[in-house]
Write a protein that holds these residues in place. Sequence first.
Motif, PDB file in Angstrom:
ATOM      1  N   GLY A 260      44.338   5.339  -9.050  1.00 45.72           N
ATOM      2  CA  GLY A 260      43.500   6.177  -8.187  1.00 45.72           C
ATOM      3  C   GLY A 260      44.334   6.797  -7.089  1.00 45.72           C
ATOM      4  O   GLY A 260      45.256   6.158  -6.566  1.00 45.72           O
ATOM      5  N   PHE A 261      44.031   8.057  -6.735  1.00 47.26           N
ATOM      6  CA  PHE A 261      44.808   8.651  -5.647  1.00 47.26           C
ATOM      7  C   PHE A 261      44.026   9.749  -4.940  1.00 47.26           C
ATOM      8  O   PHE A 261      43.107  10.364  -5.497  1.00 47.26           O
ATOM      9  N   LEU A 262      44.383   9.948  -3.688  1.00 48.24           N
ATOM     10  CA  LEU A 262      43.918  11.094  -2.923  1.00 48.24           C
ATOM     11  C   LEU A 262      44.895  12.232  -3.176  1.00 48.24           C
ATOM     12  O   LEU A 262      46.100  12.101  -2.927  1.00 48.24           O
ATOM     13  N   LEU A 263      44.380  13.343  -3.664  1.00 43.70           N
ATOM     14  CA  LEU A 263      45.207  14.513  -3.963  1.00 43.70           C
ATOM     15  C   LEU A 263      45.041  15.538  -2.855  1.00 43.70           C
ATOM     16  O   LEU A 263      43.915  15.839  -2.439  1.00 43.70           O
ATOM     17  N   ILE A 264      46.160  16.069  -2.371  1.00 43.55           N
ATOM     18  CA  ILE A 264      46.156  17.109  -1.343  1.00 43.55           C
ATOM     19  C   ILE A 264      46.788  18.358  -1.943  1.00 43.55           C
ATOM     20  O   ILE A 264      47.958  18.345  -2.338  1.00 43.55           O
ATOM     21  N   LEU A 265      45.990  19.431  -2.030  1.00 44.71           N
ATOM     22  CA  LEU A 265      46.465  20.685  -2.601  1.00 44.71           C
ATOM     23  C   LEU A 265      46.516  21.777  -1.541  1.00 44.71           C
ATOM     24  O   LEU A 265      45.693  21.793  -0.610  1.00 44.71           O
ATOM     25  N   ASN A 266      47.454  22.698  -1.705  1.00 46.38           N
ATOM     26  CA  ASN A 266      47.479  23.906  -0.891  1.00 46.38           C
ATOM     27  C   ASN A 266      46.311  24.782  -1.357  1.00 46.38           C
ATOM     28  O   ASN A 266      46.228  25.153  -2.526  1.00 46.38           O
ATOM     29  N   ALA A 267      45.404  25.103  -0.450  1.00 44.54           N
ATOM     30  CA  ALA A 267      44.207  25.849  -0.834  1.00 44.54           C
ATOM     31  C   ALA A 267      44.509  27.283  -1.253  1.00 44.54           C
ATOM     32  O   ALA A 267      43.677  27.928  -1.897  1.00 44.54           O
ATOM     33  N   ARG A 268      45.665  27.793  -0.925  1.00 43.66           N
ATOM     34  CA  ARG A 268      46.004  29.172  -1.293  1.00 43.66           C
ATOM     35  C   ARG A 268      46.234  29.320  -2.802  1.00 43.66           C
ATOM     36  O   ARG A 268      45.760  30.268  -3.431  1.00 43.66           O
ATOM     37  N   ASP A 269      46.990  28.382  -3.384  1.00 40.14           N
ATOM     38  CA  ASP A 269      47.387  28.543  -4.785  1.00 40.14           C
ATOM     39  C   ASP A 269      47.211  27.276  -5.618  1.00 40.14           C
ATOM     40  O   ASP A 269      47.613  27.231  -6.776  1.00 40.14           O
ATOM     41  N   LEU A 270      46.621  26.223  -5.029  1.00 40.73           N
ATOM     42  CA  LEU A 270      46.374  24.938  -5.692  1.00 40.73           C
ATOM     43  C   LEU A 270      47.648  24.224  -6.127  1.00 40.73           C
ATOM     44  O   LEU A 270      47.629  23.410  -7.069  1.00 40.73           O
ATOM     45  N   THR A 271      48.750  24.495  -5.457  1.00 39.37           N
ATOM     46  CA  THR A 271      49.950  23.697  -5.688  1.00 39.37           C
ATOM     47  C   THR A 271      49.821  22.380  -4.926  1.00 39.37           C
ATOM     48  O   THR A 271      49.177  22.297  -3.879  1.00 39.37           O
ATOM     49  N   GLU A 272      50.451  21.354  -5.472  1.00 38.47           N
ATOM     50  CA  GLU A 272      50.327  20.031  -4.858  1.00 38.47           C
ATOM     51  C   GLU A 272      51.165  19.921  -3.597  1.00 38.47           C
ATOM     52  O   GLU A 272      52.345  20.287  -3.583  1.00 38.47           O
ATOM     53  N   VAL A 273      50.557  19.403  -2.543  1.00 41.60           N
ATOM     54  CA  VAL A 273      51.247  19.122  -1.283  1.00 41.60           C
ATOM     55  C   VAL A 273      51.692  17.669  -1.249  1.00 41.60           C
ATOM     56  O   VAL A 273      52.830  17.343  -0.925  1.00 41.60           O
ATOM     57  N   ALA A 274      50.763  16.766  -1.593  1.00 41.08           N
ATOM     58  CA  ALA A 274      51.061  15.337  -1.585  1.00 41.08           C
ATOM     59  C   ALA A 274      49.955  14.601  -2.313  1.00 41.08           C
ATOM     60  O   ALA A 274      48.883  15.156  -2.605  1.00 41.08           O
ATOM     61  N   ARG A 275      50.211  13.350  -2.628  1.00 40.13           N
ATOM     62  CA  ARG A 275      49.173  12.454  -3.119  1.00 40.13           C
ATOM     63  C   ARG A 275      49.404  11.069  -2.536  1.00 40.13           C
ATOM     64  O   ARG A 275      50.539  10.701  -2.212  1.00 40.13           O
TER      65      ARG A 275
END
Length: 507
Positions: free
Chosen positions: A475-490
């Motif tokens: 299980g993980f918390l996913l953090i995406l850049n809202a501009r292009d949905l690239t991953e920032v961190a998890r």
Amino acid sequence: MNNKIEHPAGGYKKLFETCEELNEPISAVVVGVIPAWLSGSLLRLGPGMFEVGAEPFYHLFDGQALMHKFDLKNGHVTYHRKFIKTDAYVRAMTEKRVVITEFGTAAYPDPCKNIFSRFFTYFKGIEVTDNCLVNVYPVGEDFYACTETNYITKVDPDTLETVKRVDLCDYLSINGVTAHPHIESDGTVYNIGNCFGKNMSLAYNIVKIPSTQKDKSDPIAKSEVLVQLPSSERFKPSYVHSFGMTENYFVFVETPVKINLLKFLTAWSIWGTNYMDCFQSNETIGTWFHLATKDPAVYIEHKFRTSAFNLFHHINSYEDDGFIVVDLCTWKGHEFVYNYLYLANLRENWEEVKAAAMRAPQPEVRRYVLPMDVHRVRPYHHLNSFTIAAFEFPQINYSKFSGKNYSYAYGLGLNHFIPDRICKLNVKTKETWVWQEQDSYPSEPIFVQTPNSVEEDDGVLLSIVVNPGADQRPGFLLILNARDLTEVARAEVEVIIPVTFHGMYKP
């Protein structure tokens, strides 16, 4: 946004399995770099217990409410979860059986009672559930978990402890309210629910809970009914899960999915009927759009009719050039989509899940444009009609663009009812972006705006993702850049996280 990933391993079944609450928060392993400004809590609600003793819950919306929290601070993340100690939960744990009827599961009298006690138990009246597994929202300085009945439950967002149950019927003339209130920047809460109107016919009340009071009194005690909207059928109100609100109007969409009130009041107590048994739908009724002004709150007598569809989530509504634009996540057809959301269906093998979903109404984003003045017949010059398939659980930059002309919506992509991707939609250009990983199942993405930003999509999306087949930390918390949905961190944790429905970010 057509989906090509298949799920033959059936990992999605893990979303519908009972888990244990945690005694204390656990630390997450962070991959990537969390923005320094992102400091707060992601709060989520969903079912966490799918059976009590030997008695199963049958529907997706029946399991006992579990509250989840990912805390983010200084680049570090912890995860915590606790069951909400509702009446339904406490009594079920005490008696080790289903005690209060849920959405698709009927409660029966204690089998240990003699036949006379069991008979009279059937006639003691309707006992409405307080199992608040759908959403959480702020009221003044407090936070309440909710379902769709008259009960909401105050919770402590820091410890996740249950504080108290509140019966909204003590303050308002309603039978229940939605789990999707609208909240203005000053904290004022608006909601809608069915009620008894004139001549004992059914109607819908739009209600208001004021913002934080200067004297620190409970805002709920100052709740009021703003305006009443008529029901198209006297004894059969429509099922209502959400509603729209612009800067100056309320938008209510009355669908052909109806609650049979007479069945609800009679068969329920006698035959062990559940909520699902009381729904019926009729394609010939169509779907009606109702409008009311906000200030003063007045129902507008003319309404608009279109073909039958199911509706659970409004994306956004706004006023533009004499029209009201309403963007919706619809399901084509009149048959109730919830008929397909029994747990037995969702736990089937992949080919069976696909086959059942193909028989159901299909999800589709639609835009409707309503004239404010029906006597001025002219075209809407900025109409950008679109239909986008399989997009649900929508979110926007709510704090800045709710009720206003906007460009971006975020949501889940559904693969035959199974959420397996996060999507972004430009409602003006129809451009889409997708985040997806094999055998990973995300939750509704919550938008968090970058401080002092100007652009609508300058921020991040937060989503709880489960990868049941992962060797570690599924299980993980996913953090995406809202501009292009690239991953920032998890931020990964060593536990499986069951399905969650809705929630919020608390700074």
